[in-house]
Design a protein around this motif. Structure first.
Motif, PDB file in Angstrom:
ATOM      1  N   UNK A  84       0.818  -1.215   0.000  1.00 55.12           N
ATOM      2  CA  UNK A  84       0.000   0.000   0.000  1.00 55.12           C
ATOM      3  C   UNK A  84       0.847   1.259   0.000  1.00 55.12           C
ATOM      4  N   UNK A  85       2.144   1.125   0.281  1.00 53.71           N
ATOM      5  CA  UNK A  85       3.009   2.309   0.276  1.00 53.71           C
ATOM      6  C   UNK A  85       3.650   2.552  -1.093  1.00 53.71           C
ATOM      7  N   UNK A  86       4.313   1.519  -1.649  1.00 56.01           N
ATOM      8  CA  UNK A  86       5.023   1.741  -2.920  1.00 56.01           C
ATOM      9  C   UNK A  86       4.244   1.223  -4.133  1.00 56.01           C
ATOM     10  N   UNK A  90       3.919  -8.330  -5.374  1.00 58.65           N
ATOM     11  CA  UNK A  90       4.839  -9.440  -5.177  1.00 58.65           C
ATOM     12  C   UNK A  90       4.095 -10.766  -5.196  1.00 58.65           C
ATOM     13  N   UNK A  91       4.835 -11.849  -5.531  1.00 63.27           N
ATOM     14  CA  UNK A  91       4.261 -13.189  -5.415  1.00 63.27           C
ATOM     15  C   UNK A  91       4.253 -13.583  -3.947  1.00 63.27           C
ATOM     16  N   UNK A  92       3.209 -14.290  -3.533  1.00 59.98           N
ATOM     17  CA  UNK A  92       3.155 -14.827  -2.174  1.00 59.98           C
ATOM     18  C   UNK A  92       3.176 -16.350  -2.311  1.00 59.98           C
ATOM     19  N   UNK A  93       4.215 -16.949  -1.768  1.00 59.00           N
ATOM     20  CA  UNK A  93       4.429 -18.385  -1.987  1.00 59.00           C
ATOM     21  C   UNK A  93       3.687 -19.243  -0.979  1.00 59.00           C
ATOM     22  N   UNK A 118      -5.539 -11.512  -3.598  1.00 59.14           N
ATOM     23  CA  UNK A 118      -4.514 -10.478  -3.466  1.00 59.14           C
ATOM     24  C   UNK A 118      -4.515 -10.017  -2.013  1.00 59.14           C
ATOM     25  N   UNK A 119      -3.384 -10.130  -1.378  1.00 51.78           N
ATOM     26  CA  UNK A 119      -3.228  -9.620  -0.017  1.00 51.78           C
ATOM     27  C   UNK A 119      -2.780  -8.168  -0.129  1.00 51.78           C
ATOM     28  N   UNK A 120      -3.222  -7.337   0.796  1.00 54.65           N
ATOM     29  CA  UNK A 120      -2.770  -5.943   0.824  1.00 54.65           C
ATOM     30  C   UNK A 120      -1.998  -5.722   2.114  1.00 54.65           C
ATOM     31  N   UNK A 121      -0.909  -4.988   2.031  1.00 53.78           N
ATOM     32  CA  UNK A 121      -0.109  -4.760   3.218  1.00 53.78           C
ATOM     33  C   UNK A 121       1.052  -3.845   2.913  1.00 53.78           C
ATOM     34  N   UNK A 122       2.149  -4.048   3.629  1.00 50.63           N
ATOM     35  CA  UNK A 122       3.333  -3.209   3.454  1.00 50.63           C
ATOM     36  C   UNK A 122       4.512  -4.131   3.180  1.00 50.63           C
ATOM     37  N   UNK A 124       8.386  -5.646   2.523  1.00 47.49           N
ATOM     38  CA  UNK A 124       9.577  -5.733   3.364  1.00 47.49           C
ATOM     39  C   UNK A 124      10.382  -4.421   3.352  1.00 47.49           C
ATOM     40  N   UNK A 125      10.639  -3.925   2.138  1.00 46.68           N
ATOM     41  CA  UNK A 125      11.461  -2.707   2.009  1.00 46.68           C
ATOM     42  C   UNK A 125      10.811  -1.512   2.679  1.00 46.68           C
ATOM     43  N   UNK A 126       9.492  -1.368   2.462  1.00 42.09           N
ATOM     44  CA  UNK A 126       8.797  -0.215   3.058  1.00 42.09           C
ATOM     45  C   UNK A 126       8.709  -0.360   4.577  1.00 42.09           C
ATOM     46  N   UNK A 127       8.617  -1.588   5.073  1.00 43.51           N
ATOM     47  CA  UNK A 127       8.627  -1.819   6.534  1.00 43.51           C
ATOM     48  C   UNK A 127       9.965  -1.363   7.109  1.00 43.51           C
ATOM     49  N   UNK A 128      11.043  -1.686   6.398  1.00 45.95           N
ATOM     50  CA  UNK A 128      12.391  -1.324   6.869  1.00 45.95           C
ATOM     51  C   UNK A 128      12.600   0.186   6.976  1.00 45.95           C
ATOM     52  N   UNK A 129      11.906   0.909   6.096  1.00 46.54           N
ATOM     53  CA  UNK A 129      12.067   2.378   6.067  1.00 46.54           C
ATOM     54  C   UNK A 129      11.512   3.055   7.300  1.00 46.54           C
TER      55      UNK A 129
END
Ligand SMILES: [Zn+2]
Ligand SMILES: [Zn+2]
Length: 130
Positions: A84-86, A90-93, A118-122, A124-129
């Protein structure tokens, strides 16, 4: 050089870009990335080739909550998440729920053909920020 051959070359260019960049790009992203090296390419050509590739089953078109459709070089059944940020997809395995459609079919008079999650969320990269 025939029209046909030029068209095929552009189609391959677009296909390779999608397969090599598993970010599920939109037509706009594909166009802006390829335009630098291929100024002869137009957005209309990109759309036309995306439609042909989808109809051939070479790529998948994914409707998302985002304003533009996204394109996937992976054509096996799998799920996605959208940040939701960028806005990247992504694929979800996680295991594909093959029984879900059969269970649902028993409870509806409509003919079900496939399902998408489709899952919505944040991401990995945006979480790190944060
Ligand atoms: Zn993100
Ligand atoms: Zn995918």
């Amino acid at each position: 050089m025939s029209e046909q051959r030029r068209f095929s070359k552009q189609r391959k260019l677009i296909y390779d870009m999608i397969v090599e960049n598993p970010i599920h790009p939109s037509a706009d992203v594909i166009y802006s990335r390829l335009r630098a090296d291929h100024p002869e390419l137009s957005l209309g050509t990109v759309y036309r080739n995306l439609n042909v590739l989808s109809e051939m089953g070479a790529i998948k078109k994914i409707d998302s909550r985002m304003k533009s459709e996204r394109y996937d070089g992976r054509t096996d059944d799998h799920y996605h998440m959208i940040c939701e940020k960028c806005g990247k997809m992504f694929d979800v395995e996680t295991e594909y729920q093959t029984d879900l459609i059969h269970e649902a079919q028993r409870k509806t008079p409509h003919l079900l053909k496939e399902h998408n999650i489709i899952f919505y969320g944040i991401c990995e990269k945006c979480c790190d920020k944060n």
